[in-house]
Write a protein that holds these residues in place. Structure first.
Motif, PDB file in Angstrom:
ATOM      1  N   LEU A   1      42.104  32.944  34.181  1.00  0.00           N
ATOM      2  CA  LEU A   1      42.846  31.811  34.743  1.00  0.00           C
ATOM      3  C   LEU A   1      43.201  32.016  36.211  1.00  0.00           C
ATOM      4  O   LEU A   1      43.247  31.058  36.984  1.00  0.00           O
ATOM      5  CB  LEU A   1      44.124  31.568  33.931  1.00  0.00           C
ATOM      6  CG  LEU A   1      43.932  31.015  32.523  1.00  0.00           C
ATOM      7  CD1 LEU A   1      45.227  31.118  31.729  1.00  0.00           C
ATOM      8  CD2 LEU A   1      43.427  29.586  32.563  1.00  0.00           C
ATOM      9  N   SER A   2      43.454  33.252  36.608  1.00  0.00           N
ATOM     10  CA  SER A   2      43.849  33.528  37.988  1.00  0.00           C
ATOM     11  C   SER A   2      42.656  33.733  38.911  1.00  0.00           C
ATOM     12  O   SER A   2      42.806  33.693  40.132  1.00  0.00           O
ATOM     13  CB  SER A   2      44.728  34.780  38.051  1.00  0.00           C
ATOM     14  OG  SER A   2      43.963  35.949  37.803  1.00  0.00           O
ATOM     15  N   ASN A   3      41.501  33.999  38.319  1.00  0.00           N
ATOM     16  CA  ASN A   3      40.286  34.272  39.088  1.00  0.00           C
ATOM     17  C   ASN A   3      40.487  35.447  40.050  1.00  0.00           C
ATOM     18  O   ASN A   3      39.919  35.480  41.137  1.00  0.00           O
ATOM     19  CB  ASN A   3      39.825  33.015  39.831  1.00  0.00           C
ATOM     20  CG  ASN A   3      38.388  33.114  40.301  1.00  0.00           C
ATOM     21  OD1 ASN A   3      37.586  33.848  39.730  1.00  0.00           O
ATOM     22  ND2 ASN A   3      38.063  32.387  41.349  1.00  0.00           N
ATOM     23  N   GLY A   4      41.362  36.378  39.649  1.00  0.00           N
ATOM     24  CA  GLY A   4      41.583  37.570  40.465  1.00  0.00           C
ATOM     25  C   GLY A   4      42.357  37.333  41.743  1.00  0.00           C
ATOM     26  O   GLY A   4      42.380  38.188  42.628  1.00  0.00           O
ATOM     27  N   ASP A   5      43.022  36.172  41.856  1.00  0.00           N
ATOM     28  CA  ASP A   5      43.775  35.839  43.065  1.00  0.00           C
ATOM     29  C   ASP A   5      44.939  36.804  43.241  1.00  0.00           C
ATOM     30  O   ASP A   5      45.800  36.947  42.361  1.00  0.00           O
ATOM     31  CB  ASP A   5      44.295  34.406  42.980  1.00  0.00           C
ATOM     32  CG  ASP A   5      45.118  34.019  44.177  1.00  0.00           C
ATOM     33  OD1 ASP A   5      44.537  33.832  45.258  1.00  0.00           O
ATOM     34  OD2 ASP A   5      46.352  33.927  44.030  1.00  0.00           O
ATOM     35  N   LEU A   6      44.984  37.480  44.374  1.00  0.00           N
ATOM     36  CA  LEU A   6      45.959  38.531  44.614  1.00  0.00           C
ATOM     37  C   LEU A   6      47.395  38.011  44.623  1.00  0.00           C
ATOM     38  O   LEU A   6      48.310  38.675  44.144  1.00  0.00           O
ATOM     39  CB  LEU A   6      45.643  39.257  45.919  1.00  0.00           C
ATOM     40  CG  LEU A   6      46.345  40.579  46.153  1.00  0.00           C
ATOM     41  CD1 LEU A   6      46.051  41.572  45.037  1.00  0.00           C
ATOM     42  CD2 LEU A   6      45.913  41.174  47.478  1.00  0.00           C
ATOM     43  N   GLU A   7      47.615  36.822  45.155  1.00  0.00           N
ATOM     44  CA  GLU A   7      48.974  36.285  45.185  1.00  0.00           C
ATOM     45  C   GLU A   7      49.459  35.949  43.780  1.00  0.00           C
ATOM     46  O   GLU A   7      50.624  36.168  43.448  1.00  0.00           O
ATOM     47  CB  GLU A   7      49.047  35.083  46.114  1.00  0.00           C
ATOM     48  CG  GLU A   7      48.858  35.489  47.570  1.00  0.00           C
ATOM     49  CD  GLU A   7      48.978  34.347  48.549  1.00  0.00           C
ATOM     50  OE1 GLU A   7      49.311  33.217  48.139  1.00  0.00           O
ATOM     51  OE2 GLU A   7      48.742  34.589  49.739  1.00  0.00           O
ATOM     52  N   THR A   8      48.577  35.436  42.931  1.00  0.00           N
ATOM     53  CA  THR A   8      48.937  35.155  41.545  1.00  0.00           C
ATOM     54  C   THR A   8      49.217  36.457  40.804  1.00  0.00           C
ATOM     55  O   THR A   8      50.168  36.551  40.020  1.00  0.00           O
ATOM     56  CB  THR A   8      47.805  34.363  40.854  1.00  0.00           C
ATOM     57  OG1 THR A   8      47.532  33.189  41.620  1.00  0.00           O
ATOM     58  CG2 THR A   8      48.179  33.967  39.440  1.00  0.00           C
TER      59      THR A   8
ATOM     60  N   SER B   1      38.577  42.433  41.660  1.00  0.00           N
ATOM     61  CA  SER B   1      37.697  42.370  40.496  1.00  0.00           C
ATOM     62  C   SER B   1      38.505  42.569  39.216  1.00  0.00           C
ATOM     63  O   SER B   1      39.638  43.063  39.243  1.00  0.00           O
ATOM     64  CB  SER B   1      36.620  43.453  40.595  1.00  0.00           C
ATOM     65  OG  SER B   1      37.214  44.735  40.394  1.00  0.00           O
ATOM     66  N   LYS B   2      37.906  42.192  38.114  1.00  0.00           N
ATOM     67  CA  LYS B   2      38.574  42.386  36.827  1.00  0.00           C
ATOM     68  C   LYS B   2      38.807  43.868  36.568  1.00  0.00           C
ATOM     69  O   LYS B   2      39.864  44.261  36.071  1.00  0.00           O
ATOM     70  CB  LYS B   2      37.751  41.774  35.693  1.00  0.00           C
ATOM     71  CG  LYS B   2      38.473  41.849  34.363  1.00  0.00           C
ATOM     72  CD  LYS B   2      37.760  41.079  33.292  1.00  0.00           C
ATOM     73  CE  LYS B   2      38.545  41.143  31.996  1.00  0.00           C
ATOM     74  NZ  LYS B   2      37.841  40.436  30.921  1.00  0.00           N
ATOM     75  N   GLU B   3      37.855  44.689  36.938  1.00  0.00           N
ATOM     76  CA  GLU B   3      38.009  46.137  36.749  1.00  0.00           C
ATOM     77  C   GLU B   3      39.202  46.665  37.551  1.00  0.00           C
ATOM     78  O   GLU B   3      39.998  47.462  37.038  1.00  0.00           O
ATOM     79  CB  GLU B   3      36.729  46.862  37.169  1.00  0.00           C
ATOM     80  CG  GLU B   3      36.810  48.363  36.997  1.00  0.00           C
ATOM     81  CD  GLU B   3      35.535  49.073  37.448  1.00  0.00           C
ATOM     82  OE1 GLU B   3      35.522  50.305  37.352  1.00  0.00           O
ATOM     83  OE2 GLU B   3      34.581  48.415  37.903  1.00  0.00           O
ATOM     84  N   GLU B   4      39.347  46.222  38.795  1.00  0.00           N
ATOM     85  CA  GLU B   4      40.485  46.645  39.611  1.00  0.00           C
ATOM     86  C   GLU B   4      41.800  46.192  38.984  1.00  0.00           C
ATOM     87  O   GLU B   4      42.789  46.942  38.959  1.00  0.00           O
ATOM     88  CB  GLU B   4      40.362  46.083  41.028  1.00  0.00           C
ATOM     89  CG  GLU B   4      39.249  46.712  41.840  1.00  0.00           C
ATOM     90  CD  GLU B   4      38.961  45.961  43.120  1.00  0.00           C
ATOM     91  OE1 GLU B   4      38.746  46.635  44.142  1.00  0.00           O
ATOM     92  OE2 GLU B   4      38.949  44.706  43.110  1.00  0.00           O
ATOM     93  N   PHE B   5      41.808  44.967  38.464  1.00  0.00           N
ATOM     94  CA  PHE B   5      43.011  44.425  37.832  1.00  0.00           C
ATOM     95  C   PHE B   5      43.371  45.219  36.581  1.00  0.00           C
ATOM     96  O   PHE B   5      44.518  45.650  36.416  1.00  0.00           O
ATOM     97  CB  PHE B   5      42.791  42.942  37.500  1.00  0.00           C
ATOM     98  CG  PHE B   5      43.949  42.307  36.787  1.00  0.00           C
ATOM     99  CD1 PHE B   5      45.189  42.225  37.391  1.00  0.00           C
ATOM    100  CD2 PHE B   5      43.788  41.781  35.518  1.00  0.00           C
ATOM    101  CE1 PHE B   5      46.264  41.632  36.737  1.00  0.00           C
ATOM    102  CE2 PHE B   5      44.847  41.186  34.859  1.00  0.00           C
ATOM    103  CZ  PHE B   5      46.092  41.094  35.474  1.00  0.00           C
ATOM    104  N   VAL B   6      42.403  45.426  35.715  1.00  0.00           N
ATOM    105  CA  VAL B   6      42.645  46.171  34.468  1.00  0.00           C
ATOM    106  C   VAL B   6      43.123  47.586  34.780  1.00  0.00           C
ATOM    107  O   VAL B   6      44.079  48.082  34.166  1.00  0.00           O
ATOM    108  CB  VAL B   6      41.377  46.180  33.584  1.00  0.00           C
ATOM    109  CG1 VAL B   6      41.495  47.190  32.455  1.00  0.00           C
ATOM    110  CG2 VAL B   6      41.116  44.776  33.033  1.00  0.00           C
ATOM    111  N   ASN B   7      42.487  48.235  35.735  1.00  0.00           N
ATOM    112  CA  ASN B   7      42.903  49.596  36.103  1.00  0.00           C
ATOM    113  C   ASN B   7      44.332  49.615  36.630  1.00  0.00           C
ATOM    114  O   ASN B   7      45.103  50.530  36.319  1.00  0.00           O
ATOM    115  CB  ASN B   7      41.949  50.200  37.132  1.00  0.00           C
ATOM    116  CG  ASN B   7      40.602  50.551  36.534  1.00  0.00           C
ATOM    117  OD1 ASN B   7      40.470  50.740  35.323  1.00  0.00           O
ATOM    118  ND2 ASN B   7      39.592  50.630  37.376  1.00  0.00           N
ATOM    119  N   ALA B   8      44.697  48.617  37.416  1.00  0.00           N
ATOM    120  CA  ALA B   8      46.060  48.560  37.954  1.00  0.00           C
ATOM    121  C   ALA B   8      47.078  48.379  36.830  1.00  0.00           C
ATOM    122  O   ALA B   8      48.148  49.008  36.853  1.00  0.00           O
ATOM    123  CB  ALA B   8      46.185  47.428  38.963  1.00  0.00           C
TER     124      ALA B   8
END
Length: 153
Positions: free
Chosen positions: A19-26, A68-75
């Motif tokens: 839903l966020s498409n990896g948007d950093l502000e979201t 990326s999704k990988e960066e998000f999941v890792n964070a």
């Protein structure tokens, strides 16, 4: 143990990223709610490993910084602390996913009107600000918007 906790809310993480498409502000808004405090975007950049200079470049070009999704999941995994529970994370993700689904549904309905508004204003911020500042409730009605608010909206 962090992987076990993560697996219990992985579906919510997947939906949020979609839903966020990896948007950093979201993602920053999500992290702020997860920590219970407003996190400046430079802190969010650090948490997700996004280069600060690249973020500044996006601000200048008005692009939305994305990860990326990988960066998000890792964070997310890296920020699971001892004592955290999947329920705590799930609750925050569900609240954000509900909001993002509503945003997506609303934008699907009003996208044409928003484009027409943009065409009428020529994309000029002062013209858009004049309208939007008249739409807020008193006592702020008609007053200039705070710095950054127009970009946020």
């Amino acid at each position: 143990i962090a992987d076990e906790i993560f697996q219990d809310f992985a579906a919510e993480v997947d939906e949020f990223y979609e839903l966020s498409n990896g948007d950093l502000e979201t993602i920053g808004s999500l992290f702020s709610d997860m920590t219970g405090q407003i996190l400046p975007l430079y802190v969010v950049c650090d948490l997700v490993g996004y280069p600060a200079d690249k973020y500044e470049e996006c601000r200048i070009t008005l692009e939305h910084p994305r990860i990326s999704k990988e960066e998000f999941v890792n964070a997310i995994r890296d920020n699971i602390d001892p004592g955290d529970t999947a329920k705590d994370f799930r609750t925050v993700f569900e609240e954000h996913n509900t909001r993002l689904r509503a945003r997506k549904e609303t934008m699907a309905v009003i996208a044409g009107s928003v484009r027409a508004f943009h065409n009428v204003t020529g994309g000029r911020v002062p013209r858009a600000e004049a309208l939007l500042s008249d739409m807020v409730p008193p006592p702020s009605r008609g007053l200039p918007m705070p710095d950054g608010m127009m970009h946020f909206l």
